[in-house]
Design a protein around this motif. Structure first.
Motif, PDB file in Angstrom:
ATOM      1  N   LYS A  23      -8.234   5.179  11.696  1.00  0.00           N
ATOM      2  CA  LYS A  23      -6.775   5.017  11.607  1.00  0.00           C
ATOM      3  C   LYS A  23      -6.080   6.368  11.438  1.00  0.00           C
ATOM      4  CE  LYS A  23      -7.177   1.315   8.571  1.00  0.00           C
ATOM      5  NZ  LYS A  23      -6.721   0.299   7.606  1.00  0.00           N
ATOM      6  N   SER A  33     -12.001  -8.078   4.615  1.00  0.00           N
ATOM      7  CA  SER A  33     -11.187  -8.661   3.538  1.00  0.00           C
ATOM      8  C   SER A  33      -9.836  -9.169   4.026  1.00  0.00           C
ATOM      9  CB  SER A  33     -10.958  -7.632   2.422  1.00  0.00           C
ATOM     10  OG  SER A  33     -12.161  -7.376   1.747  1.00  0.00           O
ATOM     11  N   ALA A  34      -9.180  -8.411   4.900  1.00  0.00           N
ATOM     12  CA  ALA A  34      -7.829  -8.784   5.345  1.00  0.00           C
ATOM     13  C   ALA A  34      -7.852 -10.039   6.214  1.00  0.00           C
ATOM     14  CB  ALA A  34      -7.190  -7.626   6.108  1.00  0.00           C
ATOM     15  N   GLY A  51     -10.749  -2.997   0.583  1.00  0.00           N
ATOM     16  CA  GLY A  51     -11.161  -4.396   0.545  1.00  0.00           C
ATOM     17  C   GLY A  51     -11.901  -4.707  -0.725  1.00  0.00           C
ATOM     18  N   HIS A  86      -8.370   1.319  -7.298  1.00  0.00           N
ATOM     19  CA  HIS A  86      -9.123   1.997  -6.242  1.00  0.00           C
ATOM     20  C   HIS A  86      -8.214   2.893  -5.402  1.00  0.00           C
ATOM     21  CE1 HIS A  86      -7.319  -1.667  -4.961  1.00  0.00           C
ATOM     22  NE2 HIS A  86      -7.709  -1.605  -3.705  1.00  0.00           N
ATOM     23  N   TYR A 109      -5.907 -10.115  -2.985  1.00  0.00           N
ATOM     24  CA  TYR A 109      -6.775 -10.787  -3.956  1.00  0.00           C
ATOM     25  C   TYR A 109      -6.384 -10.489  -5.409  1.00  0.00           C
ATOM     26  CZ  TYR A 109      -9.720 -11.330   0.208  1.00  0.00           C
ATOM     27  OH  TYR A 109     -10.190 -11.649   1.473  1.00  0.00           O
ATOM     28  N   ASP A 110      -5.293  -9.755  -5.638  1.00  0.00           N
ATOM     29  CA  ASP A 110      -4.924  -9.380  -7.004  1.00  0.00           C
ATOM     30  C   ASP A 110      -4.860 -10.560  -7.982  1.00  0.00           C
ATOM     31  OD1 ASP A 110      -4.788  -6.545  -7.018  1.00  0.00           O
ATOM     32  OD2 ASP A 110      -2.830  -6.581  -6.032  1.00  0.00           O
ATOM     33  N   ARG A 138       1.688 -12.202   5.670  1.00  0.00           N
ATOM     34  CA  ARG A 138       0.914 -12.034   4.437  1.00  0.00           C
ATOM     35  C   ARG A 138       1.014 -13.268   3.525  1.00  0.00           C
ATOM     36  NH1 ARG A 138      -1.604  -7.637   3.209  1.00  0.00           N
ATOM     37  NH2 ARG A 138      -0.948  -6.543   5.064  1.00  0.00           N
ATOM     38  N   GLU A 173      -9.723  -2.108  14.143  1.00  0.00           N
ATOM     39  CA  GLU A 173     -10.588  -1.583  13.075  1.00  0.00           C
ATOM     40  C   GLU A 173     -11.981  -2.178  13.245  1.00  0.00           C
ATOM     41  OE1 GLU A 173      -8.675  -2.119   9.242  1.00  0.00           O
ATOM     42  OE2 GLU A 173      -6.725  -1.858  10.197  1.00  0.00           O
ATOM     43  N   LYS A 186       0.843  -1.202   0.000  1.00  0.00           N
ATOM     44  CA  LYS A 186       0.000   0.000   0.000  1.00  0.00           C
ATOM     45  C   LYS A 186       0.876   1.250   0.000  1.00  0.00           C
ATOM     46  CE  LYS A 186      -4.130  -1.329   2.628  1.00  0.00           C
ATOM     47  NZ  LYS A 186      -4.867  -0.895   3.821  1.00  0.00           N
ATOM     48  N   PHE A 219      -0.734  -7.761  -4.393  1.00  0.00           N
ATOM     49  CA  PHE A 219      -0.869  -8.497  -3.125  1.00  0.00           C
ATOM     50  C   PHE A 219      -2.327  -8.929  -2.966  1.00  0.00           C
ATOM     51  CE2 PHE A 219      -3.071  -5.367  -0.371  1.00  0.00           C
ATOM     52  CZ  PHE A 219      -2.995  -4.258  -1.175  1.00  0.00           C
ATOM     53  N   GLU A 228       2.197   1.938  -3.397  1.00  0.00           N
ATOM     54  CA  GLU A 228       1.170   2.410  -4.329  1.00  0.00           C
ATOM     55  C   GLU A 228       0.810   3.873  -4.042  1.00  0.00           C
ATOM     56  OE1 GLU A 228      -0.852  -1.971  -5.160  1.00  0.00           O
ATOM     57  OE2 GLU A 228      -2.132  -0.371  -4.455  1.00  0.00           O
ATOM     58  N   ASP A 261      -5.688   4.579   4.838  1.00  0.00           N
ATOM     59  CA  ASP A 261      -6.755   4.018   4.009  1.00  0.00           C
ATOM     60  C   ASP A 261      -7.313   2.751   4.619  1.00  0.00           C
ATOM     61  OD1 ASP A 261      -5.000   1.858   3.282  1.00  0.00           O
ATOM     62  OD2 ASP A 261      -5.942   1.780   1.322  1.00  0.00           O
TER      63      ASP A 261
HETATM   64  P1  IMP Z   1      -6.856  -3.193   5.258  1.00  0.00           P
HETATM   65  O1  IMP Z   1      -5.405  -3.231   5.521  1.00  0.00           O
HETATM   66  O2  IMP Z   1      -7.719  -3.363   6.452  1.00  0.00           O
HETATM   67  O3  IMP Z   1      -7.235  -2.011   4.420  1.00  0.00           O
HETATM   68  O4  IMP Z   1      -7.167  -4.524   4.417  1.00  0.00           O
HETATM   69  C1  IMP Z   1      -7.184  -4.517   3.065  1.00  0.00           C
HETATM   70  C2  IMP Z   1      -7.348  -5.951   2.558  1.00  0.00           C
HETATM   71  O5  IMP Z   1      -8.174  -5.901   1.383  1.00  0.00           O
HETATM   72  C3  IMP Z   1      -6.010  -6.504   2.101  1.00  0.00           C
HETATM   73  O6  IMP Z   1      -5.409  -7.300   3.094  1.00  0.00           O
HETATM   74  C4  IMP Z   1      -6.378  -7.333   0.898  1.00  0.00           C
HETATM   75  O7  IMP Z   1      -6.842  -8.581   1.304  1.00  0.00           O
HETATM   76  C5  IMP Z   1      -7.564  -6.568   0.315  1.00  0.00           C
HETATM   77  N1  IMP Z   1      -7.089  -5.546  -0.666  1.00  0.00           N
HETATM   78  C6  IMP Z   1      -7.164  -4.199  -0.547  1.00  0.00           C
HETATM   79  N2  IMP Z   1      -6.614  -3.593  -1.614  1.00  0.00           N
HETATM   80  C7  IMP Z   1      -6.164  -4.573  -2.399  1.00  0.00           C
HETATM   81  C8  IMP Z   1      -5.467  -4.546  -3.637  1.00  0.00           C
HETATM   82  O8  IMP Z   1      -5.119  -3.500  -4.219  1.00  0.00           O
HETATM   83  N3  IMP Z   1      -5.182  -5.756  -4.145  1.00  0.00           N
HETATM   84  C9  IMP Z   1      -5.516  -6.923  -3.541  1.00  0.00           C
HETATM   85  N4  IMP Z   1      -6.128  -7.006  -2.368  1.00  0.00           N
HETATM   86  C10 IMP Z   1      -6.473  -5.819  -1.802  1.00  0.00           C
END
Ligand code: IMP
Length: 223
Positions: free
Chosen positions: A56, A88-89, A74, A200, A174-175, A98, A44, A12, A172, A15, A71
């Motif tokens: 955050k 999602s995470a 998900g 996104h 779900y890419d 990871r 969270e 992240k 990373f 990016e 950010d």
């Molecule tokens: P966060 O760190 O709580 O925002 O969790 C985001 C989760 O959503 C990540 O661990 C991934 O599983 C998924 N995710 C978010 N953005 C992406 C992306 O750009 N590619 C693939 N998976 C993503």
């Protein structure tokens, strides 16, 4: 202006920095380590991406005493009524690095979708991005970016016996499962620059920087 980018996910950070550096020369962008911030990650527990992004950004702004960008992102899959969404995470409930958690989440996603036909596998990545100031000096800025696609069918994977490994090694999460119809590839098969241009997170970063530029022009007094 010094700005803290609060995420421990190195993908992240890359990016967000790539987009920000391409557009902004007046911002000094710092990671958590650069700013000497060493505190536990906040829980969270909000029901949506926007709530968690604000939580955050506010938390780290207070600890770092710096304006802070964070950010929450998900994947939403229509056939699964928006799941995995905010979880999602941690969709599969697996803990660890990871390299363990991502394949477990991807395996669960492919299992949940089973043999759902391609045209019913629509999905989108969502990124809520917030910028908060320490001491709530100013109203936070909140934006949202999206990235439309669909989840691959098992036969599209490089190894159909291991469909959850999908296609491609960039990115990373779900890419490797996120299929872009118009490009004929997954988001893990895009170069970092190609992904940033349409993702996104790229979308949200550009919107946030635009809002920040507007704020800096109109704010009463620059910090
Ligand atoms: P966060 O760190 O709580 O925002 O969790 C985001 C989760 O959503 C990540 O661990 C991934 O599983 C998924 N995710 C978010 N953005 C992406 C992306 O750009 N590619 C693939 N998976 C993503």
């Amino acid at each position: 202006m010094r700005l803290l980018i609060a995420t421990s996910n190195p993908h992240k950070i890359e990016e967000i920095l790539a987009v920000a550096r391409g557009q902004e020369t007046e911002l000094e962008l710092l990671g958590l380590k650069d700013a000497g911030v060493d505190v536990p990650e906040p829980v969270e527990d909000k029901p949506d991406f926007a709530g968690n992004a604000l939580l955050k950004a506010t938390y780290y702004a207070e600890h770092a005493k710096l304006p802070c960008l964070a950010d929450d992102s998900g994947l939403e899959v229509d056939a699964l009524k928006g799941a995995p969404g905010v979880i999602s995470a941690r969709y599969a409930g697996t803990t660890g690095g990871r390299d363990i958690v991502d394949p477990a989440n991807n395996q669960k996603l492919m299992q949940e979708l089973g043999d759902t036909p391609a045209d019913q596998r629509r999905a989108r990545f969502v990124c809520a991005m917030a910028l908060a100031w320490p001491g709530k000096q100013h109203e936070p800025i909140l934006v949202r970016g999206t990235f439309e696609g669909r989840i691959i069918t098992p036969d599209q994977a490089d190894d159909p016996k291991q469909p959850h490994l999908g296609r491609g090694t960039n990115g990373f999460g779900y890419d490797p499962l996120f299929w872009l119809e118009d490009r004929g590839c997954t988001s893990a098969e895009l170069s970092p620059g190609e992904k940033n241009a349409i993702s996104h997170r790229g979308d949200a970063t550009r919107k946030l920087l635009l809002a920040l530029r507007h704020w800096r022009v109109h704010e009463p007094a620059s910090p």
